[in-house]
Scaffold this motif. Structure first.
Motif, mmCIF file in Angstrom:
data_model
loop_
_atom_site.group_PDB
_atom_site.id
_atom_site.type_symbol
_atom_site.label_atom_id
_atom_site.label_comp_id
_atom_site.label_asym_id
_atom_site.label_seq_id
_atom_site.Cartn_x
_atom_site.Cartn_y
_atom_site.Cartn_z
ATOM 1 N N ASP A 173 14.163 10.033 -4.641
ATOM 2 C CA ASP A 173 14.245 9.684 -3.225
ATOM 3 C C ASP A 173 13.478 10.653 -2.333
ATOM 4 O OD1 ASP A 173 15.817 7.556 -3.974
ATOM 5 O OD2 ASP A 173 17.712 8.565 -3.526
ATOM 6 N N LEU A 206 10.731 12.386 -3.262
ATOM 7 C CA LEU A 206 9.312 12.478 -3.623
ATOM 8 C C LEU A 206 8.474 11.465 -2.846
ATOM 9 C CD1 LEU A 206 9.565 12.830 -7.503
ATOM 10 C CD2 LEU A 206 9.012 14.626 -5.861
ATOM 11 N N SER A 207 7.208 11.754 -2.763
ATOM 12 C CA SER A 207 6.277 10.807 -2.141
ATOM 13 C C SER A 207 6.151 9.583 -3.052
ATOM 14 C CB SER A 207 4.907 11.470 -1.952
ATOM 15 O OG SER A 207 4.305 11.709 -3.212
ATOM 16 N N PRO A 208 5.731 8.448 -2.509
ATOM 17 C CA PRO A 208 5.608 7.244 -3.348
ATOM 18 C C PRO A 208 4.700 7.440 -4.567
ATOM 19 C CG PRO A 208 5.470 6.649 -1.037
ATOM 20 C CD PRO A 208 5.500 8.150 -1.096
ATOM 21 N N LYS A 209 3.611 8.170 -4.397
ATOM 22 C CA LYS A 209 2.690 8.391 -5.516
ATOM 23 C C LYS A 209 3.359 9.236 -6.611
ATOM 24 C CE LYS A 209 -1.954 9.790 -6.667
ATOM 25 N NZ LYS A 209 -3.250 10.215 -6.203
ATOM 26 N N MET A 210 4.057 10.288 -6.210
ATOM 27 C CA MET A 210 4.752 11.139 -7.188
ATOM 28 C C MET A 210 5.913 10.382 -7.843
ATOM 29 S SD MET A 210 3.385 14.019 -7.749
ATOM 30 C CE MET A 210 4.719 14.802 -8.600
ATOM 31 N N ARG A 211 6.580 9.539 -7.068
ATOM 32 C CA ARG A 211 7.687 8.738 -7.593
ATOM 33 C C ARG A 211 7.176 7.823 -8.704
ATOM 34 N NH1 ARG A 211 9.379 5.846 -3.122
ATOM 35 N NH2 ARG A 211 10.348 7.771 -2.410
ATOM 36 N N LYS A 212 6.056 7.156 -8.461
ATOM 37 C CA LYS A 212 5.474 6.269 -9.478
ATOM 38 C C LYS A 212 5.038 7.048 -10.702
ATOM 39 C CE LYS A 212 4.069 2.625 -6.421
ATOM 40 N NZ LYS A 212 3.006 1.918 -5.754
ATOM 41 N N GLU A 242 0.667 -0.069 -8.507
ATOM 42 C CA GLU A 242 -0.211 1.065 -8.248
ATOM 43 C C GLU A 242 -1.649 0.593 -8.039
ATOM 44 O OE1 GLU A 242 -0.958 4.542 -11.113
ATOM 45 O OE2 GLU A 242 0.947 4.969 -10.131
ATOM 46 N N LYS A 267 -2.557 -1.170 -4.529
ATOM 47 C CA LYS A 267 -2.652 -0.397 -3.289
ATOM 48 C C LYS A 267 -4.041 0.023 -2.979
ATOM 49 C CE LYS A 267 1.930 1.209 -2.565
ATOM 50 N NZ LYS A 267 2.783 2.288 -2.247
#
Length: 159
Positions: free
Chosen positions: A77, A79-85, A156, A159
């Motif tokens: 929650d 983390l940034s979206p890129k790091m989360r993915k 991914e 985007k």
């Protein structure tokens, strides 16, 4: 891959329903015969264990399909979206590696000569049938994980 996973989930749901109905009937018969007819069924306990094993592995696979496991997501929650993915992809890959190792050994075990020739005590069915719950359940689960992973990769790329 998502279509295969969805189709497999439908089959798993119906199989789980049938197995649960059969297990409930076996256990009800066991109670009826033991306490009311005073003639216990020797095979009921063994059949219930085998059915419960199959239900557990199918249910575990469905749990992975619908992401129904308990999880702690506070790290995801924040983390940034890129790091989360990236973290989710690493997690899915690790799960697939673990499943590949367990699948290899479970198929080796189920199809070994000692297991193929072994029969259960009361039902006298080949033991590879109840033992097959492990490779089947994990194979189904691997398909669901691959589906999640491919969906994550498509997001991914989009985007």
């Amino acid at each position: 891959m998502n279509t295969v996973s969805n189709g497999l989930a439908v089959v798993e749901k119906y199989l789980a329903i049938v197995l649960m109905i059969v297990m409930t009937a076996v256990m009800a018969l066991a109670v009826l015969f033991r306490y009311f007819l005073n003639s216990p069924l020797s095979w009921a306990g063994e059949a219930s264990v085998f059915l419960l094993t199959w239900i557990s592995f199918i249910g575990g696979s469905l749990g992975l399909k619908y992401k129904a496991q308990a999880s702690v997501t506070f790290l995801l929650d924040i983390l940034s979206p890129k790091m989360r993915k990236t973290l989710l992809i690493i997690g899915y890959v690790l799960i697939l590696i673990f499943m590949a190792v367990v699948l290899y050994y479970s198929y080796t075990w189920v199809f070994s000569s000692s297991t193929v020739s072994q029969k259960s005590n009361n039902l006298q069915i080949p033991m590879w049938i109840p033992f097959s719950a492990v490779p089947f359940g994990l194979s189904f689960a691997a398909v669901h994980i691959l589906s999640h992973l491919s969906g994550l990769m498509r997001k991914e790329e989009g985007k």
